[in-house]
Each structure stands twice: as C-alpha cells, then as structure tokens.
Design an enzyme around this catalytic site. Structure first.
Site, mmCIF file in Angstrom:
data_model
loop_
_atom_site.group_PDB
_atom_site.id
_atom_site.type_symbol
_atom_site.label_atom_id
_atom_site.label_comp_id
_atom_site.label_asym_id
_atom_site.label_seq_id
_atom_site.Cartn_x
_atom_site.Cartn_y
_atom_site.Cartn_z
ATOM 1 N N ARG A 53 5.395 4.281 -25.099
ATOM 2 C CA ARG A 53 6.606 4.218 -24.276
ATOM 3 C C ARG A 53 7.642 3.273 -24.871
ATOM 4 O O ARG A 53 8.827 3.598 -24.929
ATOM 5 C CB ARG A 53 6.239 3.823 -22.841
ATOM 6 C CG ARG A 53 5.675 5.001 -22.074
ATOM 7 C CD ARG A 53 5.124 4.648 -20.713
ATOM 8 N NE ARG A 53 4.738 5.877 -20.011
ATOM 9 C CZ ARG A 53 4.071 5.914 -18.882
ATOM 10 N NH1 ARG A 53 3.673 4.792 -18.301
ATOM 11 N NH2 ARG A 53 3.764 7.069 -18.322
ATOM 12 N N TYR B 190 9.328 13.003 -23.036
ATOM 13 C CA TYR B 190 7.919 12.736 -23.321
ATOM 14 C C TYR B 190 7.504 11.288 -23.099
ATOM 15 O O TYR B 190 8.335 10.410 -22.944
ATOM 16 C CB TYR B 190 7.493 13.265 -24.679
ATOM 17 C CG TYR B 190 8.162 12.790 -25.935
ATOM 18 C CD1 TYR B 190 8.305 13.679 -26.996
ATOM 19 C CD2 TYR B 190 8.604 11.495 -26.119
ATOM 20 C CE1 TYR B 190 8.876 13.275 -28.193
ATOM 21 C CE2 TYR B 190 9.171 11.086 -27.310
ATOM 22 C CZ TYR B 190 9.308 11.976 -28.339
ATOM 23 O OH TYR B 190 9.867 11.565 -29.517
ATOM 24 N N GLU B 191 6.176 11.115 -23.064
ATOM 25 C CA GLU B 191 5.529 9.854 -22.668
ATOM 26 C C GLU B 191 5.894 9.451 -21.240
ATOM 27 O O GLU B 191 5.994 8.268 -20.920
ATOM 28 C CB GLU B 191 5.863 8.717 -23.653
ATOM 29 C CG GLU B 191 5.585 9.014 -25.094
ATOM 30 C CD GLU B 191 4.184 9.554 -25.335
ATOM 31 O OE1 GLU B 191 3.270 9.250 -24.548
ATOM 32 O OE2 GLU B 191 3.999 10.284 -26.322
ATOM 33 N N GLY B 192 6.081 10.412 -20.393
ATOM 34 C CA GLY B 192 6.502 10.170 -19.013
ATOM 35 C C GLY B 192 8.003 10.267 -18.940
ATOM 36 O O GLY B 192 8.723 9.483 -19.577
#
Length: 556
Positions: free
Chosen positions: A294, A427-429
């Site tokens: 993140r 992406y990655e949340g």
C-alpha cells in the site's frame, strides 16, 4: 523528454521535512549514513535515467504477450530487470541474513519513487517481490525462508500475491480456491485467481505465488483462509527449479495502461504448495504483504506524478502560443497554465513528503519497538496510498491539459502517464477502502494517532494551518462519536482533508528550511489548503443523504 531523477529534492525532503536523521541515529539503521544515502540515491537515479526510463515507451508500444503458454515480456525489460536485481535494489530493506542490505524502508521508498517514474510497468515486479519477502520474513517457516528469500532478493526468482477471484474482489472472504493436505507437509491447491500482476514472465527462472485458499475444515469468511507458497517450478533438494507445477496462465488482461506489465488469470489444478504461517491465519500473513504494497503503490502514484510534471514543464517552456503579459513568452507565462503547473508541483511535493514521513514512522517503529511510532506509520499508510495515487492521476491529467490537443496524441507520451497510473487507485484496496480503514481501524485507538499528528501541525507558525488543524481535530472527535456507516459516508472526504492539512504542513517545513521554497509553500497554503475545509464539510454530512435516494431512483 528525458527523465531527470529528483535526487536533490528527495534528499532535501529526507533532511529537512521528515527527519530521516532520527532513523539513521538508531542502532538498527546506523549504516544509513549521509554518505551511504547520497551514494544510494545517486546510483539509483543514474540507473533510472539511463537504463529504465527508455523502457517506459517500449512497454506501452510492445505489450507483454502470451505465446504457447509462455509470457513474453516487452523489449528490453529482461535487461532492465537484471540491472535492478544486480544492483541489489530488490533487497534494499530485506534482512542481511538472507542477502539483503538491511537498509531503512525510507531509502527503499525513495528508490521506488525513481523506479516508478522511470518505468512503472517494470517496477511492479520488484515491488511484488519486496512485499513477499516481508511476508515470508514475518510468517513463513525457517525452511521456506531459507529457500525462497535469498532467491527473491537476488532476482533469480520473483514473487506475486494471489487474492482476487472472479466472485471475490474486495470481499476476499468469498474466495473458493481450496487446498488439500497430502500428508507430507505439502498441499494440492485448486482454483482460479485473477488480476495477478507479473503472474508469469520470461525474466527469471521461477515465479513464486503466495496464494490464499481454504483448507477442508475451514470456516466461512476471512477467518477460514490460509496462505500457501505455490511456485511455478517445484524446487529440487538443492534449491534449483525443478519440474513444472500444475498451474498455468489462462490469459493476460487487455488493460487501459501498464501494457508492459503482464496481468494474468492464473489457474491452479492441484498445484503443489506449502503452508505459510498458521492454518486459517492467511489474511494476517497476506496483510503484511499488502501493507507493504500500500505504501509502495502510493509511491507509484508519486513517481508518475513526478515524471508527468517534468514532461509538462518541458513542453510548457518550449511551446509558444497566444499572448501573455510577457511578450513572446512560452505558454508557462499564461496564468492558467502557470496555475496548473504550480498545482502539479505542489501536489507532487506533498505526496513525496507524505510517503517518506510514513516510511520514517515505519522504520522508527521497527527500530525502537515504540507503539506510538507504529501507530503513526499505520495511520499514515492509507493516507499515503490514497493521496499518492490520487495525486498521480490528477497530475497526469493536468499534464495532458498543459499539452493541450497534443496531450491527447499518443506520440507526445503525456497520455501514457494517465493510462498507466489510473489503476493504482484501485489495487491493493481501492482508495475508498483506504478511507474506510482510516476512519474505522485507524481510529480504533480513540483517535490517539490522529491527534498526535494534529498536535505537530498545530505548532506551525501559520494561522490558516493552525485553524485547519483545529477544525480537523473537531471533525475527528465528531467521527469518533458516529456509527460506522456515517463514518464510512464521509471517509473519503476525511482522508482528503487530512492529506491537505499534512501537505501544507510539509510545505511550510520546507520553506522554513530553505527560503527559495517559500513561494510554492505560499501557493500550497493559499490554493490547496482551503480545499481541506470543503472536504471537512462533506465529511460531516453522514450517510442519511446517500440512502434518502432509492436504488430505483439512482438507476432510473
């Protein structure tokens, strides 16, 4: 235009804005001397300028492709990756016991910014390996660590993370991939995973997949998920890649951007894998990798912002069009173009300072074990991810606008930056999930980490910033008093407000250290900081207005 690595800007930020000297003063990171930092930044900058930056366009024009079950990478990518690996850049912050440098995450963050600016599609590969190294260091058995981590650090092998399935995106708990124990310590993993960055390629001799799957006795939801190491080739006893595992690439996604980065649909048909961490504790292990990623993704947004800024400024200085108050001047003399470029410059600096501040906190937490440093790093991570990627998208978009019609023409290169960076907010949340995490888990300490940051900002010698920080404190108290749905409804605005306040804080710190930076600091405080007040007003509106309109009315 040629990319110029912003080594001096990064060094200034380390020295005068985020207090990197505190990291270097710890016993853990005593080797991060000023001389070492200078050498690392200079050499990484040279690699990015001379070797990697020319590959950016190549990957866009000549995408990775799947041929007869083998993924072929873009021209020059294998050589570029080997230069990254041989330079030791993959294992900068990895443990020395396994062949890494053991340097601070802050320095790896600075280098990753330059790698992202140079060629984001290629930089994704070592970023995935870096996250996997951290996850294995924290959760894997000694046997797995000793086999895989040195290979990942050297670049002989590369890593991926396999979470998403067709029916299980952000709701990871809905995944159906299963793992059957074989009685010899291994498992047969069966299922399909999608959106796997660098799921296969021809640049390394093995690809190591961390795969989330369910054991036969697993509970429903995220509490029943375990994590497995599933290599493309099963290692022999001597650690060399052995026979092919029972997995393959179904297809590669056709994407808006990042064409040089193969995003695979992966099929596992009883592939042999090994448990990483405890059974049914896979999400905890995977979150170690995701939290690393993140911050890394926020830095990717920052890296693209820096390159788009450089591209736009170079064009604006050369382009003559119309009349401004400076006779026969470039378009940079036009008020609106100047506003756009200064906004791009201001936002890029704020994103860099935010990402490096987050990295410093993570390093200090690791070096000292201090709970307050760890809480600060955890609180800053979703802000760095969301603001860094939003900044990359906004700056790349403004860069197209500065180019005018030429920005919409692919040959100028301005459009590629926006196409490539757009996915980073997903992406990655997604950034919405980052905001929900901020007002949920990150305020679960009663706001202690948030208030500690605001205490620092409140000391600023700037009336507007002190007022904004006071209002943000009041908003944080309001958030703590609301139910979670009302928090979620205002979470994106709350995160944006926090980023705005911190950005102004960093700018004013920079101006205090160097008078030549006072102009851009005044611009940030006068033009960007007021947006924090508008975001705070939006954050207070709650969820009622969102659900006052029926689904049928929305769809009408």
């Amino acid at each position: 235009m040629p990319y110029r690595a912003p080594v001096s800007d990064i060094r200034f930020c380390l020295d005068h804005v985020v207090g990197f000297d505190r990291v270097a003063a710890t016993e853990t990171f005593a080797e991060a001397t000023p001389e070492t930092v200078d050498a690392i930044l200079t050499e990484a900058g040279r690699l990015c300028e001379e070797v990697l930056a020319p590959l950016n366009r190549e990957g866009d024009l000549h995408p990775a492709r799947l041929e007869n079950g083998v993924v072929r990478t873009s021209p020059g990518y294998a050589e570029g990756f080997r230069a990254i690996a041989e330079g030791g850049w993959i294992g900068m912050s990895a443990p020395e016991d396994f062949g890494g440098m053991g340097l601070p995450i802050t320095l790896a963050t600075a280098v990753n910014e330059m790698l992202s600016s140079a060629c984001l599609a290629l930089q994704l590969n070592p970023l995935m390996s870096q996250g996997q190294i951290e996850a294995l260091e924290a959760h894997a058995s000694a046997e797995i660590q000793e086999l895989y981590i040195p290979k990942l650090i050297s670049g002989e092998w590369t890593g991926t993370m396999n979470l998403t399935e067709p029916q299980a995106g952000s709701d990871v708990g809905a995944l159906k991939t299963r793992a059957e124990p074989q009685g010899d310590g291994s498992y047969k993993v069966t299922g399909q995973k999608i959106y796997i960055s660098w799921g296969d390629h021809d640049m390394a001799e093995n690809v190591c997949h961390l795969v989330l799957a369910r054991l036969p006795d697993a509970a429903e939801g995220t509490k029943g998920i375990s994590l497995f190491m599933v290599p493309k080739r099963i290692p022999n006893e001597d650690g060399t890649p052995g026979p092919a595992n029972d997995l393959h690439v179904v297809s590669l996604e056709h994407k808006l951007g990042l064409h040089g980065s193969p995003t695979a649909v992966m099929q596992y048909d009883g592939a042999r894998g090994w448990l990483v961490g405890e059974p049914h504790r896979g999400m905890a292990a995977m979150f170690t990798m995701m939290n690393n990623a993140r911050l890394g993704v926020g830095v990717q947004g920052l890296g693209v912002a820096e390159r788009a800024l450089q591209h736009a400024v170079a064009y604006a200085l050369e382009r003559r069009q119309g009349r401004s108050h400076v006779e026969d001047g470039s378009i940079l003399e036009h008020a609106d173009v100047r506003r756009a470029v200064l906004t791009m410059k201001s936002e890029t600096f704020a994103a860099r300072a935010l990402c490096l501040d987050c990295a410093v906190a993570l390093d200090m937490g690791r070096a000292t074990g201090d709970a307050e440093w760890r809480a600060r790093g955890a609180f800053l991570t979703p802000i760095a991810k969301a603001f860094g990627t939003d900044t990359g998208i906004k700056v790349a978009g403004d860069g197209i606008q500065v180019h005018g019609g030429m920005g919409f023409v692919e040959e100028t290169g301005a459009a590629q930056f926006l196409r490539d960076v757009r996915v980073t907010a997903i992406y990655e949340g997604t950034n919405g999930i980052q905001a929900m995490d901020l007002v949920g888990r990150k305020l679960a300490d009663g706001g202690a980490a948030a208030f500690a940051l605001l205490d620092e900002v409140a000391e600023a010698d700037h009336e507007g910033l002190r007022a904004a920080s006071a209002e943000l404190r009041t908003l944080t108290e309001w958030m703590l008093a609301q139910d979670m749905q009302d928090r979620f409804a205002g979470s994106v605005a709350y995160l944006a407000a926090f980023a705005r306040v911190l950005g102004a804080h960093y700018h004013l710190r920079a101006a205090a250290a160097d008078a030549s930076r006072a102009g851009i600091a005044r611009f940030a405080a006068g033009r960007m900081l007021p947006e924090a007040l508008a975001e705070m007003a939006k954050a207070r509106t709650g969820a009622e207005e969102l659900y006052a309109i029926s689904t049928e009315e929305i769809a009408a």
